[in-house]
Motif scaffolding. Structure first.
Motif, PDB file in Angstrom:
ATOM      1  N   GLU A   1       0.802  -1.213   0.000  1.00 61.86           N
ATOM      2  CA  GLU A   1       0.000   0.000   0.000  1.00 61.86           C
ATOM      3  C   GLU A   1       0.839   1.269   0.000  1.00 61.86           C
ATOM      4  OE1 GLU A   1       0.395  -1.043   4.465  1.00 61.86           O
ATOM      5  OE2 GLU A   1       0.363  -2.081   2.516  1.00 61.86           O
ATOM      6  N   ALA A   2       2.162   1.143   0.171  1.00 64.44           N
ATOM      7  CA  ALA A   2       2.982   2.338   0.381  1.00 64.44           C
ATOM      8  C   ALA A   2       2.965   3.289  -0.806  1.00 64.44           C
ATOM      9  CB  ALA A   2       4.419   1.933   0.703  1.00 64.44           C
ATOM     10  N   ILE A   3       2.863   2.741  -1.991  1.00 67.05           N
ATOM     11  CA  ILE A   3       2.988   3.575  -3.182  1.00 67.05           C
ATOM     12  C   ILE A   3       1.663   4.177  -3.628  1.00 67.05           C
ATOM     13  CG2 ILE A   3       2.627   1.769  -4.910  1.00 67.05           C
ATOM     14  CD1 ILE A   3       5.003   2.905  -6.441  1.00 67.05           C
ATOM     15  N   ILE A   4       0.547   3.741  -3.040  1.00 64.53           N
ATOM     16  CA  ILE A   4      -0.773   4.141  -3.529  1.00 64.53           C
ATOM     17  C   ILE A   4      -0.971   5.658  -3.548  1.00 64.53           C
ATOM     18  CG2 ILE A   4      -3.254   4.051  -3.027  1.00 64.53           C
ATOM     19  CD1 ILE A   4      -2.887   1.129  -2.297  1.00 64.53           C
ATOM     20  N   PRO A   5      -0.598   6.414  -2.491  1.00 64.84           N
ATOM     21  CA  PRO A   5      -0.794   7.872  -2.585  1.00 64.84           C
ATOM     22  C   PRO A   5      -0.046   8.503  -3.760  1.00 64.84           C
ATOM     23  CG  PRO A   5      -0.425   7.219  -0.307  1.00 64.84           C
ATOM     24  CD  PRO A   5      -0.131   6.016  -1.152  1.00 64.84           C
ATOM     25  N   ALA A   6       1.146   8.009  -4.055  1.00 62.60           N
ATOM     26  CA  ALA A   6       1.886   8.532  -5.209  1.00 62.60           C
ATOM     27  C   ALA A   6       1.168   8.180  -6.510  1.00 62.60           C
ATOM     28  CB  ALA A   6       3.313   7.985  -5.220  1.00 62.60           C
ATOM     29  N   VAL A   7       0.596   6.984  -6.577  1.00 59.06           N
ATOM     30  CA  VAL A   7      -0.185   6.583  -7.745  1.00 59.06           C
ATOM     31  C   VAL A   7      -1.358   7.537  -7.928  1.00 59.06           C
ATOM     32  CG1 VAL A   7      -1.631   4.771  -8.741  1.00 59.06           C
ATOM     33  CG2 VAL A   7       0.445   4.148  -7.522  1.00 59.06           C
TER      34      VAL A   7
END
Length: 455
Positions: free
Chosen positions: A260-266
Motif C-alpha cells: 500500500e505504500a505507493i498508492i498515494p503517489a499513484v
C-alpha cells in the motif's frame, strides 16, 4: 520540487548522515525530507524502533527501563557528537524520550503507537539540526502542525483525505522541510502509526499532497532488480517500470515497498525514483504512471515469488450448474472474517487461495468442517504446500507467446504447475507450485526471458 525519503540504514550513523547531507545539498529541488528511525548499524545491531517497542513493553510491565532508554539516547548522541551539535539538540531529544514514560495514554495500543513514532520524530529533529549546522537552512515540521490527519487503529493508520487539503495550503518556500515518517495524528490529537515501513507511506502522501514532481526513495540498494538476488545472483536491473507492475510484484514478495505504500503517489500521478544512499549517482529505478510502458524486446519486467500461501481445493460434479454455490462459500468466509486472495475455477473444481499468515490451525479445521457440512463437496483438500510466482510486465498484454514460454520453462525442467492464471489486466501471470519448486521455477523463467535474451 522533490520529496525525498531516507530509510533507516541511511540514517543509522553520523557517517550515513554525512551522505544524506551531501545528497540534499546536491539538489535544491529536494525541498521536503522524510526521515525513518535509525536502523541497524550492523547485522548484530538493534533498530531504534525495536528499542522503543522494548521501552514501551517495560513501561507497561512496570519494569526498569533505564538501560533501554540509555541505548536509545546513545544512538542519537553518537550522531549529534559526529557533527558537534549544541547540547540543546540532544536535551530536546532526551526530554521527549523521557516524557514518554510519564505520559497518560487512552490504552496500551495508543501507548505503543506513541512510543514507536518517536524513532522518526526524534530523527527528524536531529536531521534538521544537522542540516542547519551544515549551512543548509532547514526546519522540523511536526505532522500535527502540517494537519497530517489519520484514522483507523493506533498501530494501523489510514490517511484522511483532509490531509491533502491541509498540505496544499503549506508554503514550501525558504528552508528545507524535515518531516518525520511513519505516523500522523488522529482528529482527537493522538499519534497513530502506519504499518512497519510506514515512512514510505508518509513520503508518498507528502508527494501527492505537495504535488511533487518526483518522489525519491533512498534505500541501501542501487535499484529494483528483476528478481530476488538471493534466488538469482546479480540479476538484471529494472530501469523503469509502471505503478501497476510495482503493485503486482510487491504483492508476491518484492520488498522495496509495502503493497500500500505507493498508492498515494499513484493517486497523485507522482513518479517514484528508488535510489541508493551509498551510491546516489546511480540512476536507480524509476516507477512511472504510464500504464502502457513496455519493452518490446522483453515483455517481462520482473518475477517474484512467495510461499506464504495455502489453498483449499474443492471438487464437485456439475459444480458449474449449481446456482449459489460460490455465494454459500463466501458467506462461510464472512462468518470467520476471512478474505481470500484468488479463486480459479473449472466446471467441477474450485481452488481458493489464502494468505496463510492470516490463518491458524484451529480456524482452518473449523472452516473445512463447515464447508463439508454446508456444501457437501465430493472431495475437499487443504493444501499447505503452496507457493505463488508472479511474472509481471506491461509487455505481456502485447505478446502472444509469453504464456507458452513461461509454461515451457517449467515443464521442461520437471516442475509441476498446480495453478496458472492471467489477470484481467493481462500484465501478470500467476503460477502456483509446490514450495520446494518455487526458487527453481523463478530461476528457469528468469533464464528464459533475461539470460537467453542477452545472448
Amino acid at each position: 520540487m522533490k520529496v525525498v525519503k531516507f530509510g533507516g540504514s541511511s540514517l543509522a550513523t553520523g557517517e550515513q548522515f554525512d551522505k544524506v547531507v551531501n545528497i540534499i545539498r546536491a539538489d535544491p529541488e529536494r525541498q521536503v525530507i522524510v526521515t525513518s528511525a535509525p536502523g541497524k548499524r550492523n547485522k548484530a545491531d538493534v533498530k531504534v524502533t525495536d528499542l522503543l517497542i522494548q521501552y514501551a513493553q517495560q513501561v507497561l510491565a512496570q519494569q526498569d527501563f533505564s538501560t533501554t532508554v540509555a541505548q536509545i539516547t546513545n544512538r542519537y548522541q553518537d550522531i549529534s557528537d559526529h557533527f558537534a551539535l549544541p547540547a540543546t539538540t540532544l536535551q530536546t531529544i532526551t526530554h521527549k524520550l523521557g516524557a514518554l514514560a510519564t505520559t497518560t495514554f487512552a490504552d496500551d495500543d495508543h501507548l505503543m503507537a506513541d512510543f514507536k513514532a518517536h524513532g522518526e520524530l526524534l530523527n527528524a529533529i536531529l536531521l534538521a539540526a544537522v542540516l542547519n549546522e551544515q549551512a543548509i537552512p532547514a526546519k522540523f515540521l511536526d505532522p500535527r502542525d502540517a494537519g497530517f490527519l489519520v484514522d483507523g487503529e493506533p498501530n494501523n493508520a489510514d490517511v484522511l483525505d483532509e490531509t491533502y487539503l491541509n498540505l496544499s495550503h503549506l508554503s514550501l518556500s525558504g528552508a528545507r522541510i524535515v518531516f518525520p515518517g511513519f505516523f500522523g495524528y488522529s482528529p482527537s490529537g493522538d499519534i497513530y502509526t502506519f504499518t512497519r515501513g510506514g515512512s514510505d507511506i508518509t513520503g508518498a502522501i507528502l508527494s501527492r499532497g505537495f504535488k511533487a514532481d518526483l518522489y525519491e526513495n533512498f534505500t541501501d540498494v542501487d535499484a529494483i532488480y528483476t528478481v530476488d538476488n538471493h534466488i538469482v545472483p546479480h540479476p538484471a536491473v529494472i530501469s523503469k517500470m509502471s505503478y501497476r507492475e510495482m503493485r503486482e510484484l510487491s504483492y508476491a514478495g518484492f520488498s522495496v515497498f509495502q503493497d500500500e505504500a505507493i498508492i498515494p503517489a499513484v493517486q497523485g500521478q507522482v513518479p517514484v525514483n528508488v535510489k541508493n544512499t551509498n551510491n546516489p549517482t546511480a540512476p536507480g529505478t524509476l516507477i512511472v504512471p504510464e500504464q502502457f510502458l513496455f519493452n518490446p524486446a522483453n515483455p517481462i519486467t520482473g518475477i517474484a515469488c512467495s510461499d506464504r500461501f495455502s489453498a483449499l481445493y474443492l471438487h464437485r460434479y456439475l459444480l458449474n450448474k449449481e446456482i449459489g454455490f460460490t455465494l454459500k462459500l463466501l458467506e462461510i468466509f464472512q462468518r470467520y472474517g476471512i478474505s481470500y486472495e484468488h479463486m480459479p475455477s473449472g466446471i467441477d473444481d474450485l481452488t481458493i487461495i489464502f494468505d496463510q499468515s492470516k490463518l491458524d490451525s484451529a480456524t482452518i479445521k473449523a472452516l473445512c468442517h463447515d464447508i463439508r457440512e454446508t456444501l457437501k463437496p465430493d472431495y475437499l483438500e487443504w493444501i499447505d504446500d503452496y507457493a505463488i510466482i508472479m511474472v509481471v510486465g506491461e509487455g505481456i498484454a502485447h505478446t502472444v507467446d509469453t504464456m507458452g514460454k513461461v509454461i515451457d520453462s517449467l515443464t521442461q525442467h520437471g516442475i509441476a504447475i498446480q495453478m496458472i492464471n492471467q489477470g484481467a489486466s493481462r500484465i501478470s501471470i500467476m503460477i502456483g507450485t509446490q514450495r520446494k519448486d518455487a526458487a527453481a521455477a523463478v530461476r528457469h523463467i528468469y533464464d528464459t526471458f533475461f539470460v537467453k535474451s542477452e545472448v
